[in-house]
Design an enzyme around this catalytic site. Structure first.
Site, short mmCIF file in Angstrom:
data_model
loop_
_atom_site.label_atom_id
_atom_site.label_comp_id
_atom_site.label_asym_id
_atom_site.label_seq_id
_atom_site.Cartn_x
_atom_site.Cartn_y
_atom_site.Cartn_z
N PHE A 1 -6.72 -11.67 4.20
CA PHE A 1 -8.46 -11.42 4.76
C PHE A 1 -8.81 -9.99 5.16
O PHE A 1 -8.27 -9.78 5.85
CB PHE A 1 -8.77 -12.40 5.32
CG PHE A 1 -10.00 -12.09 5.98
CD1 PHE A 1 -10.96 -12.85 4.69
CD2 PHE A 1 -10.79 -11.40 6.73
CE1 PHE A 1 -12.27 -13.41 4.91
CE2 PHE A 1 -12.28 -11.96 6.70
CZ PHE A 1 -12.55 -12.06 5.74
N ASP B 1 -4.27 -3.17 8.42
CA ASP B 1 -5.21 -3.71 8.73
C ASP B 1 -5.34 -4.36 9.54
O ASP B 1 -4.67 -5.21 9.90
CB ASP B 1 -6.01 -4.54 7.50
CG ASP B 1 -7.46 -5.39 7.66
OD1 ASP B 1 -8.03 -5.09 8.89
OD2 ASP B 1 -7.79 -5.91 7.19
N LYS C 1 -13.49 -4.67 14.30
CA LYS C 1 -14.33 -5.84 15.45
C LYS C 1 -13.73 -5.10 17.12
O LYS C 1 -14.95 -4.20 17.84
CB LYS C 1 -12.74 -7.02 15.12
CG LYS C 1 -13.17 -7.51 14.31
CD LYS C 1 -12.73 -9.16 13.81
CE LYS C 1 -12.69 -9.70 13.02
NZ LYS C 1 -12.29 -9.94 11.56
#
Ligand SMILES: *Cc1c(COP(=O)(O)O)cnc(C)c1O
Length: 402
Positions: free
Chosen positions: A138, A223, A252
């Site tokens: 993802f 990532d 985030k």
């Protein structure tokens, strides 16, 4: 139906399926609904709220900067951006950083950097660069990023998709070696797959991948949008394998739970492929975001949140593993990124989350069977114990039904 919930449903697109709770306030690990009921937040906005809700010093830094200078675009220099970029480079050991806002934008930045690096430095023939990604990945929701996804629903109906990606099984370094060709620009990978259900690869996987990438002159891009900034009990999850990637994506929690702040970091020769006009973002690196990002990093260190996340994560996972139940198929994760896999023969993860909600614990299912347990990093042991109590109660209740 609740009128505010109904408004969101009526005027909003239906691309999410929220739990039926209307939140109005947050502080630390807690959030409150519009009836004043308190919940312990085990979701942390998909790990974006690692510092806790409305951290007073972060809010202060935000408010102070908002009154001074918030936004000028990259048409000018500011007194904040350089400080933020220096800090993030020093903490990650990377040479250079390019600020964006959301995670997906920073991943797009990484892909652009990798492709241009392949053409200008590695001398791959024009338009032939390949990026290798993992099944179950993802990396966000843009058209190019869903083009890399193995999830049919993420891609279906959104074609034509971007080409130039190759998928390999996650956790299998032999598959990586087989997939590499002279045209391979980069291998993009999550140290732990978050959205796929907190999937932890075998120990040493990343280290082996890093060695293969070095051998074949392929960029290893991690990532760490979800795993980074202390979430797994290290500043970066790749530290567990002693790996320093060639490119790194953060987001985030970098925004301190207040703003979208993301960044792509890399080796000098990779970032240097960008020249003025190649890439940009109106809001990326604005002084407000830079101030909050810098404060988020400083507070992480000052409040010793990384070691605390490691300790609490270990304690939480040990205790969870002592709760054997036919309902629980698996407990996995690192630090405070934990997934509880529910046996779908008994109960759906969503039903489980709805029961937790009634008991004052908020979480969300991922992929129907996994409950995410990822609280703000400053959670105390007593608070962990109270979550364990609720989990135990709900598990026993479901067991008794069968
Ligand atoms: C959340 C996430 C993204 C996307 O970030 P957005 O801010 O939602 O665009 C990318 N990669 C990983 C690993 C993520 O967890």
């Amino acid at each position: 139906m609740h009128p505010l919930l109904e408004k969101e449903q009526h005027y909003g697109a239906h691309h999410y399926e929220p739990l039926p709770v209307v939140l109005t306030r947050g502080q630390g690990v807690y959030v409150w609904d519009d009836n004043g009921k308190r919940y312990l937040d085990m979701m942390s906005a998909y790990s974006a709220v690692s510092h806790g809700h409305c951290h007073p010093r972060l809010v202060e830094a935000l408010a102070e900067q908002a009154q001074r200078l918030a936004m000028v675009s990259r048409a000018f220099y500011t007194d904040k951006l350089g400080l933020f970029l220096q800090k993030i480079c020093e903490m990650t050991g990377q040479d250079k950083a390019l600020p964006m806002n959301t995670g997906a934008e920073a991943v797009e930045t990484a892909l652009k950097a990798a492709r241009k690096w392949a053409y200008t430095v590695k001398k791959v023939p024009q338009n032939c660069a390949e990026v290798i990604v993992c099944e179950g990945n993802f990396h966000g929701r843009t058209i190019t990023i869903v083009s890399m996804s193995s999830e049919e629903q993420y891609r279906e109906g959104f074609g034509p998709l971007t080409t130039g990606f190759k998928q390999i099984p996650y956790g299998d370094e032999k598959a990586l070696e087989k997939a590499i060709t002279p045209n391979t620009a980069a291998f993009l990978v999550e140290p732990i797959q978050g959205e796929a259900g907190i999937r932890v690869p075998p120990a040493g996987y990343l280290k082996k991948c890093a060695a293969l990438c070095r051998k074949h002159n392929v960029l290893l891009i991690c990532d760490e949008i979800q795993t980074g900034i202390g979430r797994t009990g290290r500043f970066l999850a790749c530290e567990y394998d002693g790996v320093k990637p060639d490119g790194l994506v953060l987001g985030k929690a970098l925004g301190g739970g207040l703003l979208p702040v993301s960044v792509f970091l890399s080796r000098r020769d990779v970032m240097d492929v960008f020249t003025p006009g190649d890439h940009g973002s109106t809001f990326g690196g604005n002084p407000l975001a830079a101030t909050v990002g810098l404060a988020a990093l400083e507070i992480l260190v000052k409040e010793n949140l990384i070691a605390h996340a490691a300790d609490m994560g270990q304690y939480f996972m040990d205790q969870l593993k002592k709760m054997p139940s036919p309902l629980i198929e698996d407990v996995r994760g690192k630090g405070l990124l934990v997934g509880l896999s529910i046996n779908p023969r008994y109960y759906s993860a969503r039903e489980f989350c709805l029961r937790l909600m009634v008991e004052g614990v908020l979480s969300k299912d991922t992929h129907q069977t996994v409950v995410r347990l990822a609280p703000p990093l400053m959670i105390t042991q007593e608070q962990v114990d109270s979550v364990l109590g609720v989990l135990n109660k709900v598990i026993k209740e479901v067991e008794n039904k069968f």
